[in-house]
Design a protein around this motif. Structure first.
Motif, short mmCIF file in Angstrom:
data_model
loop_
_atom_site.label_atom_id
_atom_site.label_comp_id
_atom_site.label_asym_id
_atom_site.label_seq_id
_atom_site.Cartn_x
_atom_site.Cartn_y
_atom_site.Cartn_z
N ASP A 109 -5.43 -0.76 -6.73
CA ASP A 109 -6.02 0.48 -7.23
C ASP A 109 -5.08 1.30 -8.10
O ASP A 109 -5.49 1.92 -9.06
N TYR B 138 -1.14 -13.53 -3.82
CA TYR B 138 -1.75 -14.57 -3.00
C TYR B 138 -0.98 -15.89 -3.07
O TYR B 138 -1.40 -16.90 -2.54
N LEU C 261 -5.03 4.65 2.92
CA LEU C 261 -4.14 3.68 2.28
C LEU C 261 -4.74 3.22 0.97
O LEU C 261 -5.93 2.93 0.88
N LEU D 55 -4.20 0.45 -2.26
CA LEU D 55 -3.53 -0.80 -2.62
C LEU D 55 -2.82 -0.65 -3.97
O LEU D 55 -3.43 -0.25 -4.96
N GLN E 154 -5.10 -8.54 8.50
CA GLN E 154 -3.84 -8.14 7.86
C GLN E 154 -2.90 -7.60 8.92
O GLN E 154 -3.29 -6.86 9.82
N GLY F 85 -5.95 -16.70 -1.61
CA GLY F 85 -7.09 -16.57 -2.49
C GLY F 85 -7.99 -15.40 -2.21
O GLY F 85 -8.67 -14.90 -3.09
N SER F 86 -8.04 -14.92 -1.00
CA SER F 86 -8.87 -13.75 -0.70
C SER F 86 -8.35 -13.11 0.57
O SER F 86 -7.54 -13.69 1.28
N SER F 87 -8.82 -11.92 0.82
CA SER F 87 -8.32 -11.18 1.98
C SER F 87 -9.29 -11.24 3.14
O SER F 87 -9.42 -10.29 3.88
N LEU G 35 3.55 0.90 2.83
CA LEU G 35 3.29 -0.09 3.87
C LEU G 35 3.07 -1.45 3.25
O LEU G 35 2.32 -1.61 2.30
N TYR H 24 0.85 -1.18 0.00
CA TYR H 24 0.00 0.00 0.00
C TYR H 24 0.89 1.24 0.00
O TYR H 24 2.03 1.21 0.46
N PHE I 67 -1.02 -6.82 -4.84
CA PHE I 67 -0.99 -7.88 -3.85
C PHE I 67 -0.65 -9.20 -4.51
O PHE I 67 -0.69 -9.33 -5.74
N PHE J 291 0.69 -5.48 9.47
CA PHE J 291 1.46 -4.48 8.74
C PHE J 291 2.90 -4.38 9.23
O PHE J 291 3.19 -4.56 10.41
#
Lengths: 115, 109
Positions: free
Chosen positions: A59, A50, A43, A45, A104, A98-100, A90, A35, A48, A106
């Motif tokens: 983004d 996986y 923040l 993104l 999380q 597979g997914s968030s 960060l 981020y 990422f 940091f």
């Protein structure tokens, strides 16, 4: 405790330089994230991952690339740094692949200044 | 994509006071988290709370998923509570977690 470390707390680079930001996590997490944080914007993104060698755009991926050759390490690369990439960066990781849908964790952040 | 809005943007409290921070999100979510960023920039996860209520010491959080908001309560605030509080939401079937702009809390002694 999960530990996420970033290679530098502060970094100063010149316009046009290639910049590497490194992130390492020690908990065998599947997901890793990069981020950037800017005042008033929260923040955002960048990328990422996986899984090893897998990456997905977030983004604001323009001007950045990433590398994940090993599960514990996720690198952010600025191919040709520009002044508008001056920011706090960060890194984060989370357990599930597979997914968030998970907590999380940091790192301490890297404050990058591009002159 | 999902929009996440936090209010208020800034909050100044006297030590010992209580406060409520709000997070609105524009769509159904399956992950809602609250973070505290300390003055040194470190982001610490406070709650993972896609729905319901959780408590941890002086902090508690409530998410009403059907009405698309979450609240973070801080009771008997201390100077060490100062910093920026972020909420972050993840839309169903999406790997992109969206953060709000944050609430900057200053607790004065």
């Amino acid at each position: 405790d999960v530990k996420v470390t970033q290679s530098s707390r502060y970094l100063v680079k010149r316009t046009g330089e290639k910049v590497f930001l490194e992130c390492v996590q020690d908990m065998d997490h599947e997901n890793m994230f990069w981020y950037r944080q800017d005042p008033g914007l929260g923040l955002r993104l960048i990328y990422f991952s996986y899984d090893v060698k897998m990456k997905e755009k977030g983004d604001i991926p323009e001007g950045y690339s990433v590398s994940r050759e090993k599960k514990e390490r996720f690198s952010l690369i600025l191919e040709s740094a520009s002044t508008n990439q001056t920011s706090m960066y960060l890194c984060a990781s989370s357990l599930l692949g597979g997914s968030s849908t998970d907590t999380q964790y940091f790192g301490p952040g890297t404050r990058l200044t591009v002159l | 994509g999902i929009q996440v809005e936090q209010s208020p943007p800034d909050l100044i409290l006297q030590e010992g006071a209580n406060s409520t921070l709000r997070c609105n999100f524009s769509d159904s979510v399956n992950n809602l988290q609250w973070f505290h960023q300390n003055p040194w920039g470190q982001l610490i996860n406070l709650f993972y709370i896609p729905s319901g209520t959780k408590q941890n010491g002086r902090l508690s959080a409530t998410t009403v998923a059907t009405e698309r908001y979450s609240l973070l309560y801080i009771s008997s605030s201390q100077t060490t509570d100062s910093g920026v509080y972020f909420c972050a939401a993840l839309l169903y079937n999406n790997n992109d977690m969206r953060f709000g702009a944050g609430t900057r809390l200053t607790v004065k002694p």
